[in-house]
Design an enzyme around this catalytic site. Structure first.
Site, PDB file in Angstrom:
ATOM      1  N   ASN A 162      62.380  53.358  50.442  1.00 43.94           N
ATOM      2  CA  ASN A 162      61.381  54.278  49.907  1.00 43.94           C
ATOM      3  C   ASN A 162      60.224  54.555  50.868  1.00 43.94           C
ATOM      4  O   ASN A 162      59.294  55.277  50.515  1.00 43.94           O
ATOM      5  CB  ASN A 162      60.837  53.779  48.563  1.00 43.94           C
ATOM      6  CG  ASN A 162      60.102  52.450  48.675  1.00 43.94           C
ATOM      7  OD1 ASN A 162      59.928  51.901  49.767  1.00 43.94           O
ATOM      8  ND2 ASN A 162      59.678  51.919  47.538  1.00 43.94           N
ATOM      9  N   LYS A 163      60.298  54.016  52.082  1.00 45.05           N
ATOM     10  CA  LYS A 163      59.236  54.255  53.059  1.00 45.05           C
ATOM     11  C   LYS A 163      59.520  55.517  53.876  1.00 45.05           C
ATOM     12  O   LYS A 163      60.635  56.019  53.899  1.00 45.05           O
ATOM     13  CB  LYS A 163      59.093  53.041  53.992  1.00 45.05           C
ATOM     14  CG  LYS A 163      58.840  51.728  53.265  1.00 45.05           C
ATOM     15  CD  LYS A 163      57.588  51.780  52.416  1.00 45.05           C
ATOM     16  CE  LYS A 163      57.149  50.423  51.896  1.00 45.05           C
ATOM     17  NZ  LYS A 163      58.092  49.818  50.950  1.00 45.05           N
ATOM     18  N   HIS A 164      58.483  56.024  54.561  1.00 39.23           N
ATOM     19  CA  HIS A 164      58.653  57.233  55.376  1.00 39.23           C
ATOM     20  C   HIS A 164      59.754  57.041  56.411  1.00 39.23           C
ATOM     21  O   HIS A 164      60.508  57.968  56.706  1.00 39.23           O
ATOM     22  CB  HIS A 164      57.344  57.558  56.104  1.00 39.23           C
ATOM     23  CG  HIS A 164      56.309  58.201  55.233  1.00 39.23           C
ATOM     24  ND1 HIS A 164      56.177  57.923  53.907  1.00 39.23           N
ATOM     25  CD2 HIS A 164      55.339  59.121  55.522  1.00 39.23           C
ATOM     26  CE1 HIS A 164      55.180  58.630  53.406  1.00 39.23           C
ATOM     27  NE2 HIS A 164      54.670  59.367  54.363  1.00 39.23           N
TER      28      HIS A 164
END
Length: 372
Positions: free
Chosen positions: A182-184
């Site tokens: 879910n991180k960039h």
């Protein structure tokens, strides 16, 4: 009607090319050329001189705490409103987390409460940037200098964010990142430790690799570390993602702007939306959070979205209310009202990089219908 998950990663760069190279060359383990390249390019992007790739963000925190020699009896000041990982790393090292409440506007730790928590046992301040806006770092840096404290900067959610023009993750004696999906930038699982201190970097590298002695007999160990290594496969994925970071930041900006525009009416009904900017940063909208005017209202909205197959996530639960820590006798009779309100009433909407425009429109339309 297809489900809309709370997060969908985006792989439309060189991910397949680099992963194929790993498989074709046989470099799939924690030895391989992509690891050093990813460490170098990520550290250059953020700013510090040295990067140490590890298996996940929680591993990075474990290593950072031990590398700074934080141990039994030491105190570490940190926010109560965060994921459990920072507190877990402090507690498992034998140290004591000393908590502060949240700022109601940014949802980050209230920096004005930090100095009053400093004691002779305080060893470090563990800063955690939350959801899209950074902690106000100048007061933290001043306190660290005044009291000779170390700073661990948890920038797990802050890929590409800046504070007064300087990249988050460049302020700590040790700074950590997560590359969870879910991180960039994602490597599936994975993390990174950044520092400007060569000795600390070498210490972190040793701790991630079972504390093998670099110049001694291979299987003779003088202390304990962890097997927290990143694989070449993960690093290859991360490098391909890093090449697209500016594009990813633009996507997140557009998602945030759409939600802000379409859901602005909620503020008139007592809801709180993320603050678009502060004096020192623009929100990068890692996730788009909403704080409802009461837990029952939040639950009705979440249930309504779930019926339409739209995913949500609750906000973090406060550290002082975690049963595992209460059972240890920690945080007795402590109360942090701002953080408690965020934890009880906050949730976030689908915000992943793979969110399609038609899905974004559907989320806002369904939410409007539920509210009305």
């Amino acid at each position: 009607m297809n489900p809309i998950p709370v997060n969908t990663p985006l792989f439309n760069g060189n991910e397949l090319k680099y992963l194929t190279e790993c498989i074709e060359t046989g470099w799939i383990s924690s030895e391989g050329p992509f690891i050093a390249k990813f460490e170098k390019e990520f550290s250059q992007y953020i700013g510090p001189k040295y990067g140490v790739a590890v298996s996940n963000g929680s591993a990075a925190l474990d290593i950072a705490v031990k590398a700074l020699n934080i141990c039994t009896g030491d105190e570490v000041i940190m926010p109560t409103f965060t994921i459990i990982s920072p507190a877990q790393s402090v507690v498992t090292a034998g140290a004591v987390p000393v908590l502060v409440d949240s700022d109601p506007i940014t949802w980050n730790m209230d920096v004005l409460q930090v100095e009053a928590k400093i004691t002779p046992r305080t060893k470090a301040i563990l800063v955690v940037h939350i959801y899209g806006l950074p902690v106000d770092m100048d007061p933290i840096l001043q306190l660290a200098k005044k009291y000779q404290l170390k700073i661990i900067e948890d920038a797990a959610e802050m890929h590409g964010q800046t504070y007064n023009g300087q990249k988050c993750g460049s302020f700590g004696d040790l700074s950590i990142f997560s590359f969870y999906p879910n991180k960039h930038i994602t490597t599936g699982e994975g993390g990174m430790i950044l520092t400007n201190d060569l000795a600390l970097a070498e210490r972190c590298r040793k701790l991630r690799n079972l504390c093998f002695e670099p110049n001694g007999p291979r299987f003779v160990h003088h202390e304990l570390g962890w097997n927290y290594r990143m694989t070449n496969l993960q690093a290859a994925l991360g490098l391909a993602q890093l090449e697209q970071i500016d594009h990813f930041l633009t996507i997140k900006k557009d998602i945030g702007n759409t939600y802000q525009t379409q859901l602005s009416f909620l503020t008139e009904l007592g809801f709180r939306l993320p603050k678009p900017s502060t004096a020192f940063a623009h929100n990068i909208n890692w996730v788009f959070g909403i704080v409802a005017p009461g837990i029952k209202i939040k639950e009705k909205i979440v249930e309504g979205l779930a019926k339409e197959k739209i995913g949500t996530r609750p906000f973090f639960w406060c550290m002082h209310q975690q049963p595992v820590f209460q059972n240890m006798g920690l945080f007795k009779n402590e109360s942090y009202p701002v953080a408690e309100e965020l934890a009880n009433n906050g949730f976030y909407l689908p915000s992943g990089l793979g969110l399609k425009q038609e899905e974004l429109v559907r989320v806002t339309e369904v939410l409007k219908a539920i509210i009305s």
